[in-house]
Design an enzyme around this catalytic site. Sequence first.
Site, PDB file in Angstrom:
ATOM      1  N   HIS A 113      52.708  27.014  88.368  1.00  0.00           N
ATOM      2  CA  HIS A 113      53.204  27.817  87.244  1.00  0.00           C
ATOM      3  C   HIS A 113      52.136  27.896  86.176  1.00  0.00           C
ATOM      4  O   HIS A 113      51.342  26.977  85.995  1.00  0.00           O
ATOM      5  CB  HIS A 113      54.494  27.223  86.668  1.00  0.00           C
ATOM      6  CG  HIS A 113      54.421  25.760  86.354  1.00  0.00           C
ATOM      7  ND1 HIS A 113      54.529  24.783  87.330  1.00  0.00           N
ATOM      8  CD2 HIS A 113      54.229  25.098  85.188  1.00  0.00           C
ATOM      9  CE1 HIS A 113      54.425  23.594  86.776  1.00  0.00           C
ATOM     10  NE2 HIS A 113      54.222  23.744  85.469  1.00  0.00           N
TER      11      HIS A 113
ATOM     12  N   HIS B  87      51.768  28.420  82.093  1.00  0.00           N
ATOM     13  CA  HIS B  87      52.424  28.458  80.789  1.00  0.00           C
ATOM     14  C   HIS B  87      51.784  29.588  79.979  1.00  0.00           C
ATOM     15  O   HIS B  87      50.549  29.618  79.833  1.00  0.00           O
ATOM     16  CB  HIS B  87      52.194  27.149  80.021  1.00  0.00           C
ATOM     17  CG  HIS B  87      52.728  25.918  80.691  1.00  0.00           C
ATOM     18  ND1 HIS B  87      53.884  25.279  80.281  1.00  0.00           N
ATOM     19  CD2 HIS B  87      52.250  25.183  81.737  1.00  0.00           C
ATOM     20  CE1 HIS B  87      54.084  24.201  81.032  1.00  0.00           C
ATOM     21  NE2 HIS B  87      53.111  24.118  81.927  1.00  0.00           N
TER      22      HIS B  87
ATOM     23  N   ASP C  34      60.557  28.555  78.864  1.00  0.00           N
ATOM     24  CA  ASP C  34      60.499  27.104  79.059  1.00  0.00           C
ATOM     25  C   ASP C  34      61.674  26.457  78.321  1.00  0.00           C
ATOM     26  O   ASP C  34      61.995  26.820  77.188  1.00  0.00           O
ATOM     27  CB  ASP C  34      59.164  26.546  78.536  1.00  0.00           C
ATOM     28  CG  ASP C  34      58.887  25.146  79.051  1.00  0.00           C
ATOM     29  OD1 ASP C  34      57.955  24.976  79.867  1.00  0.00           O
ATOM     30  OD2 ASP C  34      59.619  24.203  78.646  1.00  0.00           O
ATOM     31  N   ILE C  35      62.291  25.465  78.959  1.00  0.00           N
ATOM     32  CA  ILE C  35      63.462  24.810  78.376  1.00  0.00           C
ATOM     33  C   ILE C  35      63.085  23.942  77.174  1.00  0.00           C
ATOM     34  O   ILE C  35      63.943  23.650  76.330  1.00  0.00           O
ATOM     35  CB  ILE C  35      64.172  23.966  79.469  1.00  0.00           C
ATOM     36  CG1 ILE C  35      65.632  23.734  79.131  1.00  0.00           C
ATOM     37  CG2 ILE C  35      63.442  22.642  79.704  1.00  0.00           C
ATOM     38  CD1 ILE C  35      66.444  23.198  80.306  1.00  0.00           C
TER      39      ILE C  35
ATOM     40  N   GLY D 135      49.228  16.437  83.491  1.00  0.00           N
ATOM     41  CA  GLY D 135      50.532  16.725  82.896  1.00  0.00           C
ATOM     42  C   GLY D 135      51.459  17.559  83.749  1.00  0.00           C
ATOM     43  O   GLY D 135      52.511  17.980  83.280  1.00  0.00           O
ATOM     44  N   GLN D 136      51.097  17.810  85.016  1.00  0.00           N
ATOM     45  CA  GLN D 136      52.012  18.582  85.861  1.00  0.00           C
ATOM     46  C   GLN D 136      53.228  17.744  86.217  1.00  0.00           C
ATOM     47  O   GLN D 136      53.098  16.613  86.711  1.00  0.00           O
ATOM     48  CB  GLN D 136      51.311  19.047  87.152  1.00  0.00           C
ATOM     49  CG  GLN D 136      52.208  19.931  88.015  1.00  0.00           C
ATOM     50  CD  GLN D 136      51.501  20.470  89.265  1.00  0.00           C
ATOM     51  OE1 GLN D 136      50.376  20.082  89.575  1.00  0.00           O
ATOM     52  NE2 GLN D 136      52.178  21.363  89.968  1.00  0.00           N
TER      53      GLN D 136
ATOM     54  N   ASN E 225      48.755  23.252  84.508  1.00  0.00           N
ATOM     55  CA  ASN E 225      48.480  21.826  84.660  1.00  0.00           C
ATOM     56  C   ASN E 225      48.487  21.510  86.144  1.00  0.00           C
ATOM     57  O   ASN E 225      49.445  21.852  86.845  1.00  0.00           O
ATOM     58  CB  ASN E 225      49.551  20.997  83.929  1.00  0.00           C
ATOM     59  CG  ASN E 225      49.547  21.253  82.426  1.00  0.00           C
ATOM     60  OD1 ASN E 225      48.491  21.432  81.822  1.00  0.00           O
ATOM     61  ND2 ASN E 225      50.720  21.288  81.825  1.00  0.00           N
TER      62      ASN E 225
HETATM   63  P1  5GP Z   1      54.341  21.108  83.737  1.00  0.00           P
HETATM   64  O1  5GP Z   1      54.588  19.853  82.936  1.00  0.00           O
HETATM   65  O2  5GP Z   1      54.581  20.885  85.204  1.00  0.00           O
HETATM   66  O3  5GP Z   1      53.025  21.768  83.463  1.00  0.00           O
HETATM   67  O4  5GP Z   1      55.406  22.167  83.242  1.00  0.00           O
HETATM   68  C1  5GP Z   1      56.750  22.123  83.623  1.00  0.00           C
HETATM   69  C2  5GP Z   1      57.523  22.819  82.542  1.00  0.00           C
HETATM   70  O5  5GP Z   1      58.806  23.085  83.031  1.00  0.00           O
HETATM   71  C3  5GP Z   1      57.696  21.997  81.263  1.00  0.00           C
HETATM   72  O6  5GP Z   1      57.097  22.684  80.178  1.00  0.00           O
HETATM   73  C4  5GP Z   1      59.195  21.848  81.131  1.00  0.00           C
HETATM   74  O7  5GP Z   1      59.651  21.949  79.797  1.00  0.00           O
HETATM   75  C5  5GP Z   1      59.721  22.989  81.987  1.00  0.00           C
HETATM   76  N1  5GP Z   1      61.032  22.736  82.584  1.00  0.00           N
HETATM   77  C6  5GP Z   1      61.418  21.582  83.201  1.00  0.00           C
HETATM   78  N2  5GP Z   1      62.675  21.735  83.670  1.00  0.00           N
HETATM   79  C7  5GP Z   1      63.070  22.993  83.331  1.00  0.00           C
HETATM   80  C8  5GP Z   1      64.274  23.737  83.551  1.00  0.00           C
HETATM   81  O8  5GP Z   1      65.252  23.274  84.147  1.00  0.00           O
HETATM   82  N3  5GP Z   1      64.326  24.997  83.036  1.00  0.00           N
HETATM   83  C9  5GP Z   1      63.265  25.558  82.378  1.00  0.00           C
HETATM   84  N4  5GP Z   1      63.427  26.796  81.919  1.00  0.00           N
HETATM   85  N5  5GP Z   1      62.103  24.887  82.172  1.00  0.00           N
HETATM   86  C10 5GP Z   1      62.013  23.622  82.639  1.00  0.00           C
END
Ligand code: 5GP
Length: 113
Positions: free
Chosen positions: A99, A101, A30-31, A92-93, A86
């Site tokens: 995906h 985590h 994760d970034i 929080g998605q 999420n």
């Molecule tokens: P969500 O919020 O949808 O559950 O999770 C999305 C995740 O993707 C977040 O934890 C966010 O930090 C990660 N993310 C968003 N953009 C990027 C990216 O460009 N590269 C990587 N490696 N992770 C990303």
Amino acid sequence: MPDCLFCKIVAGEVPAKKVFENDDFVAFKDINPQAPTHLLLIPTKHIPGLSSAEDADAAILGRLQLLARDLAKQGGLSDGFRLVTNNGRGAGQTVDHIHYHLLAGRRLMWPPG
Ligand code: 5GP
Ligand code: ZN
């Protein structure tokens, strides 16, 4: 291909620190990590989220969890790990490609925020 960040990571069009990759799944760092280990596990198939998964996706979803098992074992996460998806903005998605985590390496509190 859908205009999707994670599909672009699968295709190599957006760089990511991949730790696992085969025809069906990719796992990458994760970034914006929320724990010392924070991986994102995705199917290469574009499924927007758990709500839109179909019964025919059962094998993909099951194998995704087993990939988490394998990565946790390889990563030595013997003290525990958390697998989170999420679903929907209210949860929080932010990226509409399903995906999980995989979080570990610190004390994970319950309930989550
Ligand atoms: P969500 O919020 O949808 O559950 O999770 C999305 C995740 O993707 C977040 O934890 C966010 O930090 C990660 N993310 C968003 N953009 C990027 C990216 O460009 N590269 C990587 N490696 N992770 C990303
Ligand atoms: Zn996608």
